[in-house]
Design a protein around this motif. Sequence first.
Motif, PDB file in Angstrom:
ATOM      1  N   TRP A 128      -8.140  15.285   7.785  1.00 31.51           N
ATOM      2  CA  TRP A 128      -7.280  15.097   8.948  1.00 31.51           C
ATOM      3  C   TRP A 128      -7.019  13.610   9.163  1.00 31.51           C
ATOM      4  O   TRP A 128      -7.907  12.765   8.995  1.00 31.51           O
ATOM      5  CB  TRP A 128      -7.939  15.682  10.199  1.00 31.51           C
ATOM      6  N   VAL A 129      -5.794  13.302   9.550  1.00 34.57           N
ATOM      7  CA  VAL A 129      -5.424  11.923   9.883  1.00 34.57           C
ATOM      8  C   VAL A 129      -4.892  11.902  11.310  1.00 34.57           C
ATOM      9  O   VAL A 129      -3.984  12.670  11.653  1.00 34.57           O
ATOM     10  CB  VAL A 129      -4.356  11.372   8.920  1.00 34.57           C
ATOM     11  N   LEU A 130      -5.475  11.032  12.127  1.00 33.15           N
ATOM     12  CA  LEU A 130      -5.033  10.849  13.498  1.00 33.15           C
ATOM     13  C   LEU A 130      -4.356   9.487  13.607  1.00 33.15           C
ATOM     14  O   LEU A 130      -4.963   8.460  13.267  1.00 33.15           O
ATOM     15  CB  LEU A 130      -6.209  10.904  14.474  1.00 33.15           C
ATOM     16  N   LYS A 131      -3.117   9.477  14.028  1.00 30.24           N
ATOM     17  CA  LYS A 131      -2.415   8.220  14.279  1.00 30.24           C
ATOM     18  C   LYS A 131      -2.533   7.911  15.761  1.00 30.24           C
ATOM     19  O   LYS A 131      -2.072   8.688  16.612  1.00 30.24           O
ATOM     20  CB  LYS A 131      -0.953   8.321  13.868  1.00 30.24           C
ATOM     21  N   ARG A 154       0.819  -1.222   0.000  1.00 31.26           N
ATOM     22  CA  ARG A 154       0.000   0.000   0.000  1.00 31.26           C
ATOM     23  C   ARG A 154       0.845   1.261   0.000  1.00 31.26           C
ATOM     24  O   ARG A 154       0.384   2.325  -0.410  1.00 31.26           O
ATOM     25  CB  ARG A 154      -0.927  -0.011   1.210  1.00 31.26           C
ATOM     26  N   GLY A 155       2.054   1.175   0.504  1.00 32.40           N
ATOM     27  CA  GLY A 155       2.959   2.314   0.466  1.00 32.40           C
ATOM     28  C   GLY A 155       2.899   3.214   1.679  1.00 32.40           C
ATOM     29  O   GLY A 155       3.641   4.194   1.760  1.00 32.40           O
ATOM     30  N   PHE A 156       2.013   2.903   2.640  1.00 30.19           N
ATOM     31  CA  PHE A 156       1.929   3.725   3.847  1.00 30.19           C
ATOM     32  C   PHE A 156       1.370   2.883   4.984  1.00 30.19           C
ATOM     33  O   PHE A 156       0.768   1.825   4.768  1.00 30.19           O
ATOM     34  CB  PHE A 156       1.047   4.966   3.620  1.00 30.19           C
ATOM     35  N   GLU A 216       6.210  11.455   7.538  1.00 32.61           N
ATOM     36  CA  GLU A 216       6.654  10.676   8.690  1.00 32.61           C
ATOM     37  C   GLU A 216       5.480   9.981   9.369  1.00 32.61           C
ATOM     38  O   GLU A 216       5.554   8.786   9.695  1.00 32.61           O
ATOM     39  CB  GLU A 216       7.379  11.581   9.688  1.00 32.61           C
ATOM     40  N   LEU A 217       4.391  10.696   9.586  1.00 32.45           N
ATOM     41  CA  LEU A 217       3.266  10.109  10.296  1.00 32.45           C
ATOM     42  C   LEU A 217       2.587   9.011   9.473  1.00 32.45           C
ATOM     43  O   LEU A 217       2.164   7.987  10.012  1.00 32.45           O
ATOM     44  CB  LEU A 217       2.261  11.192  10.663  1.00 32.45           C
ATOM     45  N   MET A 218       2.495   9.208   8.159  1.00 27.10           N
ATOM     46  CA  MET A 218       1.865   8.217   7.290  1.00 27.10           C
ATOM     47  C   MET A 218       2.796   7.052   6.968  1.00 27.10           C
ATOM     48  O   MET A 218       2.371   6.060   6.365  1.00 27.10           O
ATOM     49  CB  MET A 218       1.382   8.869   6.001  1.00 27.10           C
ATOM     50  N   GLY A 219       4.063   7.177   7.342  1.00 22.78           N
ATOM     51  CA  GLY A 219       5.004   6.097   7.075  1.00 22.78           C
ATOM     52  C   GLY A 219       5.355   5.962   5.614  1.00 22.78           C
ATOM     53  O   GLY A 219       5.610   4.844   5.123  1.00 22.78           O
ATOM     54  N   ILE A 220       5.370   7.073   4.886  1.00 21.44           N
ATOM     55  CA  ILE A 220       5.735   7.055   3.462  1.00 21.44           C
ATOM     56  C   ILE A 220       7.228   7.354   3.362  1.00 21.44           C
ATOM     57  O   ILE A 220       7.662   8.477   3.636  1.00 21.44           O
ATOM     58  CB  ILE A 220       4.924   8.096   2.664  1.00 21.44           C
TER      59      ILE A 220
END
Length: 458
Positions: free
Chosen positions: A284-287, A94-96, A179-183
């Motif tokens: 918005w994305v919440l990790k 998926r890439g992230f 960084e947060l999305m892990g890309i």
Amino acid sequence: SSAASDVYKRQVLGFGLFVTAATAMLVGVLPALQAAGTQPKQMMDANSRGLAGGRMGQRIRSGLVVTEVALAFVLLFGAALLAGSYNRLWNVERGFYTEGLVAMYVAPSVVDYPEPEDGERFRAELEERLEALPGVQVTRSNQIPLTGSTSSTTYYRDVDGEEQEITVMISIVDDEYFELMGIPLVEGRGFDGSEQPSGPLVGVVNQAFVDEILGGTSALGQRLRAQSDEERFVPAEGRAEGDPLPETTIIGVASNVRHQGLHVPTEPKLYVPVTQNHRTADQWVLKVQGDPRAVMELARQAVASVSVTTPVRGIEVIEERISASVAVPRFRTLFVVGLALMATVLALLGVYGVVTFAVSQRTRELAVRMAIGAQPGEVVAGTLRAGLRLALAGVVVGGAFSVWAGRLLEQFLYEVDPMDPGAYLLIALVVGAVATGASWLPARRAARVDPVSVLNAE
């Protein structure tokens, strides 16, 4: 969509009912036709084996079993293709990061926040409230992968003195996004928060951009020009109308991300910082550390604490959204697997029944053969051959129809060859094993025939 999924399910249900009714009619009509064609003399003849044991009856039984085996082969083959396709689709890169992510759309109301500066103040305050939640990190963009939102635009680049027009997907992101999305960044760097409207315009492209547009050459330092002022913030001071727009310099290359769907190939993309774009980034994305669903209500409360009139739209766990996006392939796979298992059980029972009946009809013959020296192993082998002959005929017929079935299913397959020879061989072995197992018990029973008892009874 939900409507399309409902239509598909109704079609599948209708097809299943049709197949069930057709099978019931076939099973009922053939014995009736056989009975109608039987002469009374045959039924009364003591030397005749009657309706059950005659040649016509044997042919019909064998034909039905061959049909059952062929149907099981076709359905098992289709199930193997669909299961392999679904497995590849679900496990595609998926890439992230997807675990522990919650996505939501929150845009400031133009009534309460009429000016751009007001909207940015709302976003800054909301970000502060969200980051205050325990175990939560926050980033935002104008579109989030695999949630259905996409955006593209036109850029220009100079190629040997000529202007090349390119269309790319565009994502407006903040400095925490990668960084947060892990890309991962495969070359160069990402954004660091220092990008300003009046400073040099910068961007990050994905690997697909490098491969498809740049032909694999390094993207660092490449320059792109936006189509209009509406696309990017530009330093307006000292720029006369008609002057070329400032260029965006590529500072990094990110790995590819499946954005539009797990089955959709990655397209060239340009990431630009929120501080250098007119358009807003309100996805918005919440990790979350822990259960992502536990933070959803807290996120709504955080929004309400900033503005009670601003709604939260489309809040969802990204993993659940991805799972929902493959609901139709999953249902299709499970449905065909269920049919294949039922057909396999029917084929097993059919082979077992025919071989068992054949043994019962040949009890005297087997007794005579064993009385004159036939070994039990020979009897077992002969009985197994009878079952395997039926299975072989079913495999040949089913294999021929599987070519058609593979072509029919090709539109639903992801990175799976509909004519995969390995699948044919595997299903043939499975069917052979089922037929052998179904024939084994009758074969063992035949080998235990007592010649003395049978011949004395005669």
